[in-house]
Design a protein around this motif. Structure first.
Motif, PDB file in Angstrom:
ATOM      1  N   HIS A   1      40.600  50.693  42.315  1.00 25.06           N
ATOM      2  CA  HIS A   1      38.928  50.654  42.563  1.00 25.06           C
ATOM      3  C   HIS A   1      38.568  52.308  42.580  1.00 25.06           C
ATOM      4  O   HIS A   1      37.295  52.604  42.230  1.00 25.06           O
ATOM      5  CB  HIS A   1      38.762  50.112  43.854  1.00 25.06           C
TER       6      HIS A   1
ATOM      7  N   TRP B   1      33.491  54.170  33.641  1.00 22.76           N
ATOM      8  CA  TRP B   1      32.740  53.063  33.748  1.00 22.76           C
ATOM      9  C   TRP B   1      33.391  52.603  35.283  1.00 22.76           C
ATOM     10  O   TRP B   1      34.322  53.002  35.738  1.00 22.76           O
ATOM     11  CB  TRP B   1      33.148  51.735  32.849  1.00 22.76           C
TER      12      TRP B   1
ATOM     13  N   THR C   1      33.771  49.465  36.593  1.00 20.37           N
ATOM     14  CA  THR C   1      34.609  48.074  36.797  1.00 20.37           C
ATOM     15  C   THR C   1      36.121  48.439  37.294  1.00 20.37           C
ATOM     16  O   THR C   1      36.589  49.646  37.120  1.00 20.37           O
ATOM     17  CB  THR C   1      34.815  47.385  35.745  1.00 20.37           C
TER      18      THR C   1
END
Length: 577
Positions: free
Chosen positions: A513, A519, A521
């Protein structure tokens, strides 16, 4: 003692004691009617002195033998028996023998009767006389001194025989009871002889000249003994407090506290509770001297038991017999308990625990022992607080702060200690070690960032915990290396565990995480590990060799052979040969 044994002792007493007294009376034929006032004064004096005993274990020491000694020299054996038996009755009333110890009454009456008769026979055999003839010449010193010494010797011998035969306990010839008996006899018997000499001269008035000082001597000896005993307890209490301040964990503190308390106080049960909340207590330590009761998990709610009441009322309790506290008993209270002490454990003016001790005997605890327990409870409160801080610091020094696993320092120490213990206990079992290293971990850090690397390390630690469960000791050995110790595992067993670990790592991706990619995600990251296995004693003789050989198997047998493999040091060694 079992009830049927107590009944046998009482039956024996009924058969022997009255008949013995009657036969001795008929044999000795004492002229009691001529000296009733004088004999009565001896009986009264001895009965008063019997109210000042020294409490030494289960055998109180008292000083009526000095008065009985004077009466024996003046009147003979039967009067001495009357004085000894009556004063013994007053002593037993003073110490308040309960029902479970009632067998001590007939035992003591028979014992003192036998001592009186046997020591008198020694006196008569040496030519001893009574009245004024008892000290008519210098040669009379021998039977008098021998009589006094035989009384002391027979008393101690009788106590040892009773201890061995009736109570089935080991005989200790030189104990505190013997020392006090011998020491007080050195004071009391000479005073008794003085009483006899003064009685020859002044008659019953000797009770005022010598008898009253005799009472004061008895009282002072009792006070001296009690003071000495309290000082001894305080010294031991101070020593226990010092021991509790050592570098100990909570379990070690509680174990030490219970061990020392069982040595110090005449108790049969100990309950130590932790205060969970205003309304709940949790049992954290239990002791039963007999080993018959087993308690591990126990919580008490408001109003239950003596301990719970002590918490609610914020005080201490000292109950001398069951009738005083039976309304507080619950299903966890010992059925045969009589005396109770219950004190709170305080820390920073707050009750954090409760200590409750029980004895099977009535009036088993003295007031100063109650005070000692309160002092020890304060020591325990401080010791537990210190132990929790110590455990926290120790835990922090032994754990990896990132993964929560043990660190290499703890692991190497544990490994050395295990080798030493197994060698000492001559345990002939293998010890396996698994060492794993994440493949291309630097590439993961370079691609996703060090935060992602930390996430993977933490997730890997969780997977290893799940695979191993309680089968071994798991540690982060350094960087991306993890080590597992499997005591008692053979090479085949440990290789199977290593294969389980390999599948758990490679079978599904890890998730990041906190990566550094643009990006947002969650990133899936596939990770593998190279694993090496070594086994003692097949592969090494020393603990650190076990680590080095597992490391060698991992690098040469797994990483250099393409990674994501399990390698065994024994196979590697065979290939090299």
């Amino acid at each position: 003692m079992e009830r049927y044994k107590r009944i046998k002792i009482w039956v024996l007493w009924v058969c022997l004691w009255p008949a013995s007294i009657y036969l001795l009376y008929r044999w000795l034929n004492p002229p009691l009617h001529l000296n009733i006032m004088e004999i009565g004064s001896f009986v009264i004096l001895a009965s008063i002195v019997a109210l000042f005993p020294l409490r030494i274990g289960d055998n109180p020491v008292f000083f009526t033998h000095g008065i009985a000694f004077a009466a024996f020299l003046q009147y003979g054996l039967f009067v001495e028996i009357i004085i000894s038996q009556v004063s013994l009755l007053f002593l037993l009333l003073k110490v308040r023998v309960d029902r479970t110890s009632s067998h001590r009454i007939p035992i003591n009456f028979l014992m003192f009767l036998a001592i009186s008769v046997l020591s008198a026979q020694v006196y008569y055999a040496l030519g001893g006389e009574h009245g004024g003839e008892a000290v008519s010449s210098i040669t009379d010193a021998l039977p008098i001194i021998t009589y006094a010494l035989s009384q002391i010797a027979l008393n101690q011998l009788s106590l040892k025989i009773i201890t061995k035969i009736i109570y089935k306990q080991k005989i200790v010839w030189w104990d505190s009871g013997f020392v006090w008996d011998l020491g007080t006899a050195g004071i009391v018997l000479p005073v008794g002889f003085v009483l006899y000499i003064v009685f020859l001269e002044f008659g019953i008035n000797a009770m005022f000249f010598v008898g009253i000082p005799f009472i004061f001597i008895s009282g002072m000896l009792m006070l001296f003994h009690n003071s000495n005993e309290i000082n001894s307890y305080l010294k031991i209490t101070s020593k226990i407090g010092h021991e509790l301040t050592g570098k100990l964990g909570v379990k070690d503190v509680l174990d030490l506290f219970v061990d020392r308390l069982t040595e110090l106080l005449p108790l049969d049960y100990i309950y130590v509770y932790d205060v969970l909340s205003e309304n709940q207590l949790k049992l954290i330590r239990f002791f039963d001297r007999s080993g018959e009761m087993k308690l591990s998990e126990l919580q008490m709610n408001r109003g239950e038991g003596v301990s719970r009441t002590a918490k609610i009322k914020n005080g201490s309790f000292h109950y001398k017999k069951r009738a005083e506290w039976k309304h507080l008993a619950n299903s966890f209270t010992p059925l045969n308990a009589e005396s109770v002490l219950s004190v709170p454990v305080e820390r920073n003016n707050e009750i954090v625990g409760i200590i409750t001790i029980y004895s099977k005997k009535k009036r088993a605890f003295l007031q100063f022992q109650f005070m000692i327990l309160r002092i020890l409870s304060n020591y325990l409160g401080v010791a537990i607080d210190n132990a929790r801080h110590y455990e926290q610091r120790k835990e922090e020094s032994e754990r990896c702060p990132l993964t929560g696993l043990y660190n290499y320092r703890y692991f190497e120490s544990y490994l050395r200690d295990l080798f030493v213990q197994w060698e000492k206990e001559e345990i002939k079992k293998p010890i396996s070690l698994i060492l794993l290293d994440i493949d291309h971990f630097k590439q993961v850090n370079d691609t996703y960032g060090h935060e992602s690397g930390n996430e993977i390390l933490c997730q890997l630690a969780d997977r290893l915990r799940m695979v191993l469960s309680e089968r071994g000791v798991l540690a982060r050995y350094g960087g991306e290396e993890f080590v597992i110790l499997l005591p008692g595992y053979s090479a085949d067993q440990s290789i199977n565990v290593a294969k389980e670990i390999k599948r758990a790592i490679s079978s599904e991706p890890f998730y990041s995480h906190e990566h550094i990619l643009s990006w947002e995600t969650v990133q899936e990251i596939n990770v593998t590990a190279s694993i090496g296995v070594a086994v003692y004693p097949d592969d090494c003789e020393e603990p650190l060799e076990l680590i080095r050989h597992a490391d060698r198997a991992m690098y040469i047998g797994a990483k250099q052979q393409g990674r994501n493999k399990v390698a065994n040091y024994s196979q590697l060694k065979t290939k090299v040969q």
